[in-house]
Write a protein that holds these residues in place. Structure first.
Motif, PDB file in Angstrom:
ATOM      1  N   LEU A  21       0.845  -1.199   0.000  1.00 38.07           N
ATOM      2  CA  LEU A  21       0.000   0.000   0.000  1.00 38.07           C
ATOM      3  C   LEU A  21       0.883   1.253   0.000  1.00 38.07           C
ATOM      4  O   LEU A  21       0.679   2.183  -0.786  1.00 38.07           O
ATOM      5  CB  LEU A  21      -0.896  -0.010   1.256  1.00 38.07           C
ATOM      6  N   PHE A  22       1.907   1.261   0.857  1.00 41.00           N
ATOM      7  CA  PHE A  22       2.788   2.431   0.945  1.00 41.00           C
ATOM      8  C   PHE A  22       3.527   2.667  -0.384  1.00 41.00           C
ATOM      9  O   PHE A  22       3.738   3.797  -0.795  1.00 41.00           O
ATOM     10  CB  PHE A  22       3.815   2.282   2.085  1.00 41.00           C
ATOM     11  N   GLU A  23       3.881   1.573  -1.026  1.00 41.93           N
ATOM     12  CA  GLU A  23       4.595   1.706  -2.304  1.00 41.93           C
ATOM     13  C   GLU A  23       3.700   2.365  -3.355  1.00 41.93           C
ATOM     14  O   GLU A  23       4.140   3.247  -4.096  1.00 41.93           O
ATOM     15  CB  GLU A  23       5.044   0.327  -2.787  1.00 41.93           C
ATOM     16  N   SER A  24       2.414   1.959  -3.369  1.00 44.13           N
ATOM     17  CA  SER A  24       1.535   2.551  -4.390  1.00 44.13           C
ATOM     18  C   SER A  24       1.287   4.037  -4.077  1.00 44.13           C
ATOM     19  O   SER A  24       1.204   4.867  -4.977  1.00 44.13           O
ATOM     20  CB  SER A  24       0.229   1.763  -4.528  1.00 44.13           C
ATOM     21  N   ILE A  25       1.213   4.369  -2.787  1.00 44.65           N
ATOM     22  CA  ILE A  25       1.025   5.785  -2.425  1.00 44.65           C
ATOM     23  C   ILE A  25       2.269   6.595  -2.818  1.00 44.65           C
ATOM     24  O   ILE A  25       2.172   7.685  -3.391  1.00 44.65           O
ATOM     25  CB  ILE A  25       0.740   5.919  -0.912  1.00 44.65           C
ATOM     26  N   ALA A  26       3.437   6.028  -2.546  1.00 39.43           N
ATOM     27  CA  ALA A  26       4.689   6.724  -2.884  1.00 39.43           C
ATOM     28  C   ALA A  26       4.778   6.950  -4.397  1.00 39.43           C
ATOM     29  O   ALA A  26       5.162   8.028  -4.859  1.00 39.43           O
ATOM     30  CB  ALA A  26       5.884   5.922  -2.387  1.00 39.43           C
ATOM     31  N   ARG A  27       4.376   5.923  -5.163  1.00 40.69           N
ATOM     32  CA  ARG A  27       4.430   6.030  -6.636  1.00 40.69           C
ATOM     33  C   ARG A  27       3.500   7.150  -7.120  1.00 40.69           C
ATOM     34  O   ARG A  27       3.861   7.986  -7.940  1.00 40.69           O
ATOM     35  CB  ARG A  27       4.007   4.694  -7.264  1.00 40.69           C
ATOM     36  N   MET A  72       9.615   7.244  -2.086  1.00 47.26           N
ATOM     37  CA  MET A  72       9.488   8.301  -3.110  1.00 47.26           C
ATOM     38  C   MET A  72      10.833   8.681  -3.709  1.00 47.26           C
ATOM     39  O   MET A  72      10.900   9.129  -4.844  1.00 47.26           O
ATOM     40  CB  MET A  72       8.849   9.546  -2.487  1.00 47.26           C
ATOM     41  N   VAL A  73      11.901   8.544  -2.928  1.00 48.48           N
ATOM     42  CA  VAL A  73      13.200   8.998  -3.432  1.00 48.48           C
ATOM     43  C   VAL A  73      14.163   7.846  -3.737  1.00 48.48           C
ATOM     44  O   VAL A  73      15.339   8.073  -4.002  1.00 48.48           O
ATOM     45  CB  VAL A  73      13.863  10.008  -2.444  1.00 48.48           C
ATOM     46  N   SER A  74      13.659   6.601  -3.670  1.00 44.14           N
ATOM     47  CA  SER A  74      14.548   5.459  -3.967  1.00 44.14           C
ATOM     48  C   SER A  74      13.865   4.518  -4.950  1.00 44.14           C
ATOM     49  O   SER A  74      12.661   4.606  -5.180  1.00 44.14           O
ATOM     50  CB  SER A  74      14.851   4.650  -2.703  1.00 44.14           C
ATOM     51  N   GLY A  75      14.619   3.567  -5.417  1.00 44.87           N
ATOM     52  CA  GLY A  75      14.076   2.547  -6.308  1.00 44.87           C
ATOM     53  C   GLY A  75      13.591   1.359  -5.487  1.00 44.87           C
ATOM     54  O   GLY A  75      13.573   1.387  -4.249  1.00 44.87           O
TER      55      GLY A  75
END
Ligand SMILES: O=P(O)(O)OC[C@H]1O[C@](O)(CO)[C@@H](O)[C@@H]1O
Length: 353
Positions: free
Chosen positions: A27-33, A165-168
């Motif tokens: 979930l956090f990854e999709s928000i960051a994207r 948000m700032v990393s891969g």
């Protein structure tokens, strides 16, 4: 005597909260994207402890300079931000999702054209109706009035989203590993909780009524939160400063009866802060009974040091100090006779301002 307080129950649930956070990384990854695709400027806001969460969470973005991130109290945002940059996003942190200034600031942000996000451990209808994206992290309710479990939960959520948000993708393994180290550390601290509660008791029995918390970088919001935790649970005079600022005036208080807590995390600040710690310790030689030093660090452990885990993410290492501090605050306040579950004048959230 065994102390049973709701606040202690909340603190004891922190490792379980970390498991919920680990389970939410997709979930956090999709928000960051989503945020990465929309924004170049990020404001992080909140009130009280939630403002310190905003400060800590903005740090991973701030230091990369890939985007601009600013942390500000919700109230200051309302009063002083009348224009926002293009491609701007405002992320609000709130345990309740109901704090009046935070809701008002989000409304204003929306009017100014920003994309609005709220991160909370509660399902607030008001929050959901205002924020365009509502991030609910399910870690169960917090029973106490002061923020403990929610502080760790919302800090980790903010940090993970910022780092993503700032990393891969490679950051995911680092995050998982760091969450495990943090959870294990917190479990060990909780298994030995009497040690920390007794430190608080001892401070109260020594009649020390002044606290100074020194932190740098990501430890500065932790110093602020530590200072607030002791203040709101015991009504004691506390302050938090950037570590090296202590030399510029506050050093005059050395020799007074006080507790000086130094957060000495392992990053660029380490050697500067360690040097300050050694210097201050030298200066108060002979006054150890009334001038107590507590140092938090993962390196150069000595009698004054509460050991922190070695974690590659400096913000996580900084955050690890908060659980021992929460226990110390409980031990201190309860020895002074304060009911930490219901501190005077404090409400769960401020409804109007
Ligand atoms: O996170 P929330 O619910 O917005 O509340 C923020 C602040 O307000 C209080 O709940 C009450 O003033 C504090 O404990 C907290 O630091």
């Amino acid at each position: 005597m065994q102390i049973t307080y709701k606040t202690l129950e909340d603190i004891s649930e922190i490792p379980r909260a970390i498991t919920s956070i680990e389970n939410s990384t997709d979930l956090f990854e999709s928000i960051a994207r989503d945020l990465k695709s929309r924004c170049k400027h990020i404001y992080m806001i909140g009130c009280g402890s939630s403002y310190y969460i905003a400060m800590l969470s903005s740090f991973p973005i701030h230091k990369t300079k890939l985007m601009y991130s600013y942390a500000t109290p919700s109230s200051e945002f309302i009063m002083y931000h009348n224009k926002l940059e293009k491609d701007c996003c405002v992320i609000a942190f709130s345990r309740s999702g109901e704090t009046a200034e935070t809701l008002e600031a989000l409304k204003k942000a929306k009017e100014l054209g920003a994309y609005t996000v709220m991160v909370s451990i509660s399902k607030s209808e008001k929050g959901m109706s205002i924020a365009e994206k509502y991030v609910y992290v399910d870690v169960g309710i917090e029973r106490g009035v002061v923020m403990t479990k929610s502080f760790v939960t919302l800090s980790l959520t903010g940090l993970i989203i910022s780092m993503m948000m700032v990393s891969g993708k490679e950051v995911i393994d680092l995050l998982r590993n760091s969450l495990n180290i943090l959870s294990e550390y917190f479990t060990n601290v909780l298994n030995a909780k009497e040690i920390y509660i007794n430190i608080g008791k001892e401070i109260a029995l020594k009649n020390l009524k002044r606290f100074v918390f020194l932190g740098s970088g990501p430890s500065y919001p932790i110093a602020l939160e530590a200072s607030l935790k002791v203040k709101e649970t015991s009504y004691t005079s506390t302050e938090a400063l950037y570590s090296l600022e202590f030399r510029h005036g506050p050093i005059a208080t050395l020799g007074e009866e006080q507790v000086i807590t130094i957060f000495n995390q392992h990053d660029n600040s380490y050697s500067y802060v360690y040097k300050l710690y050694k210097e201050l310790r030298e200066r108060i030689k002979g006054l150890e009974k009334t001038s107590l030093f507590i140092r938090f660090s993962s390196r150069d452990i000595d009698d004054n040091t509460i050991e922190l885990p070695k974690i590659d993410i400096e913000e996580f290492e900084a955050l690890s100090a908060i659980l021992p501090i929460q226990l110390i605050a409980v031990g201190y306040a309860t020895t002074l006779g304060v009911n930490v579950d219901a501190p005077r004048n404090l409400v769960r959230f401020v409804e109007k301002f």
